[in-house]
Design an enzyme around this catalytic site. Structure first.
Site, PDB file in Angstrom:
ATOM      1  N   ASP A 156     -16.784   4.733   0.800  1.00 57.55           N
ATOM      2  CA  ASP A 156     -16.382   5.430   2.031  1.00 57.55           C
ATOM      3  C   ASP A 156     -16.125   4.429   3.157  1.00 57.55           C
ATOM      4  OD1 ASP A 156     -16.955   7.646   0.516  1.00 57.55           O
ATOM      5  OD2 ASP A 156     -18.098   8.670   2.061  1.00 57.55           O
ATOM      6  N   ALA A 206     -16.747   7.275   9.093  1.00 62.97           N
ATOM      7  CA  ALA A 206     -15.684   7.234  10.111  1.00 62.97           C
ATOM      8  C   ALA A 206     -16.299   7.063  11.502  1.00 62.97           C
ATOM      9  CB  ALA A 206     -14.837   8.501  10.049  1.00 62.97           C
ATOM     10  N   PRO A 218     -15.066  17.455   9.500  1.00 61.72           N
ATOM     11  CA  PRO A 218     -16.246  18.281   9.245  1.00 61.72           C
ATOM     12  C   PRO A 218     -17.380  17.408   8.704  1.00 61.72           C
ATOM     13  CG  PRO A 218     -14.569  18.661   7.560  1.00 61.72           C
ATOM     14  CD  PRO A 218     -13.950  17.748   8.581  1.00 61.72           C
ATOM     15  N   GLY A 226     -17.727  15.769   2.417  1.00 62.48           N
ATOM     16  CA  GLY A 226     -17.083  14.854   1.454  1.00 62.48           C
ATOM     17  C   GLY A 226     -15.892  14.106   2.000  1.00 62.48           C
ATOM     18  N   LEU A 227     -15.679  14.176   3.339  1.00 65.80           N
ATOM     19  CA  LEU A 227     -14.504  13.513   3.917  1.00 65.80           C
ATOM     20  C   LEU A 227     -14.865  12.229   4.669  1.00 65.80           C
ATOM     21  CD1 LEU A 227     -12.398  16.577   5.165  1.00 65.80           C
ATOM     22  CD2 LEU A 227     -12.371  15.436   2.941  1.00 65.80           C
TER      23      LEU A 227
HETATM   24  C1  MEV Z   1     -19.087   9.975  -1.701  1.00 64.82           C
HETATM   25  O1  MEV Z   1     -17.925  10.008  -0.882  1.00 64.82           O
HETATM   26  C2  MEV Z   1     -18.761   9.505  -3.073  1.00 64.82           C
HETATM   27  C3  MEV Z   1     -19.896   9.415  -4.065  1.00 64.82           C
HETATM   28  O2  MEV Z   1     -19.371   8.752  -5.213  1.00 64.82           O
HETATM   29  C4  MEV Z   1     -21.081   8.647  -3.515  1.00 64.82           C
HETATM   30  C5  MEV Z   1     -20.813   7.160  -3.357  1.00 64.82           C
HETATM   31  O3  MEV Z   1     -19.837   6.620  -3.878  1.00 64.82           O
HETATM   32  O4  MEV Z   1     -21.642   6.518  -2.686  1.00 64.82           O
HETATM   33  C6  MEV Z   1     -20.374  10.793  -4.504  1.00 64.82           C
END
Ligand code: MEV
Length: 314
Positions: free
Chosen positions: A145, A104, A94, A98-99
């Site tokens: 990420d 990816a 999605p 947040g994934l």
């Molecule tokens: C995003 O997956 C994680 C956060 O900590 C942002 C980042 O690390 O760049 C919210």
């Protein structure tokens, strides 16, 4: 036709505080992937991302178009000319949840393009290319990420340092539940920055405690003490609420998972929507998944966190 893919990710401990130099732990989600297929064609590089509603020639794309930026950076890195090819991108992840869907897609595209051109690049180089595009998506990303997604292994991550791959002594199950509320990481990170600028001492203490939780989580995972990991996730969620990035819908999902027997639960990623994770023993997995659905989750996935037994892919 050649295909390359990349996994999604979840952050176990330390989102947001990782932007301020504290450690965080993230794991790949091998079963949810972005895929890039590439085949010879005519007239230059045509990029097709139907899920994103995008189809364009590389030469016509604006500088800040993320897929085009990634393709240009990759060609530059390889000192290769634009190929005559059609590159098609699909993602099971999605978007704005947040994934790690942006990272990816970047990693899958870089891998496909590199392979099509007959080159090989290790995780570090691919991660660096994807990081440049993360800056377009997120403004001031920590780099966690692109790192966990390119390495495809659980990582202990500190911004600016080489990621550390660590032992997962006992594999463990996570449920990932989508609130269905889209949320842009860039906005969540900006909100935290504004509040932190207004209340610096307080936020510095929150971030420090989150870093301690990430260190403790690494120890419990390395020791195979998964029961002890649960309360660390719970406390991390409380701190994320204090940072102002949770929502009642996310708190509801977290509470329902705990009530149904999860060992711990928290939001994951930028927050303000997106997903929560619940740490579960195998016996409670189905019941917790059902409780998450009843509490409003629009999708629930499960993933087994383990080492893949391979050496780190640098
Ligand atoms: C995003 O997956 C994680 C956060 O900590 C942002 C980042 O690390 O760049 C919210």
């Amino acid at each position: 036709m050649l295909e390359r893919s990349a996994p999604g990710k979840v952050i176990l401990c330390g989102e947001h505080s990782v932007v301020y130099g504290r450690p965080a732990i993230a794991v790949p989600v091998a079963g949810l992937r972005a895929r890039a297929q590439i085949e010879p064609a005519r007239g230059g590089l045509r990029i097709v991302a139907a899920d994103l509603g995008e189809e364009f020639w590389l030469r016509d794309a604006p500088v800040e178009q993320p897929l085009a930026a990634l393709a240009r950076l990759t060609l530059e890195h390889l000192t290769a000319a634009e190929p005559d090819a059609r590159l098609t991108v699909h993602s099971e992840l999605p978007i704005a949840a947040g994934l790690g869907s942006g990272a990816a897609v970047s990693v899958a595209v870089a891998r496909a393009l590199v392979a099509f051109l007959g080159h090989e690049l290790g995780a570090k180089a691919v991660s660096t290319l994807a990081y440049e595009v993360e800056k377009i998506h997120h403004g001031t990303p920590s780099g966690i990420d692109n790192t966990v997604i390119a390495w495809e292994q659980p990582v202990y991550f500190v911004k600016g340092a080489a990621p550390e791959v660590f032992t997962v002594s006992a594999p463990f199950w996570l449920l990932i539940a989508n609130s269905g509320i889209p949320s842009l990481t860039r906005e969540a990170v900006q909100g935290v920055r504004q509040r932190r600028d207004a209340e610096r001492a307080c936020y510095t203490a929150y971030f420090a405690r989150m870093g301690q939780l990430a260190d403790a989580a690494r120890q419990t995972i390395s020791a195979g003490d998964i029961t002890a990991l649960g309360p660390l996730l719970d406390e991390n969620h409380t701190l994320l609420r204090q940072l102002g990035v949770s929502l009642p819908a996310l708190d509801r999902l977290v509470a329902s998972a705990r009530a149904a027997g999860a060992l711990g639960a928290k939001l994951t990623g930028g927050g303000m929507g997106g997903n929560v994770i619940a740490l579960v023993c195998v016996e409670r997995k189905a019941a917790v998944a059902e409780a998450l659905r009843q509490a409003g989750a629009v999708q629930v996935w499960e993933t087994l966190v383990k080492e893949d037994g391979l050496p780190p892919r640098h």
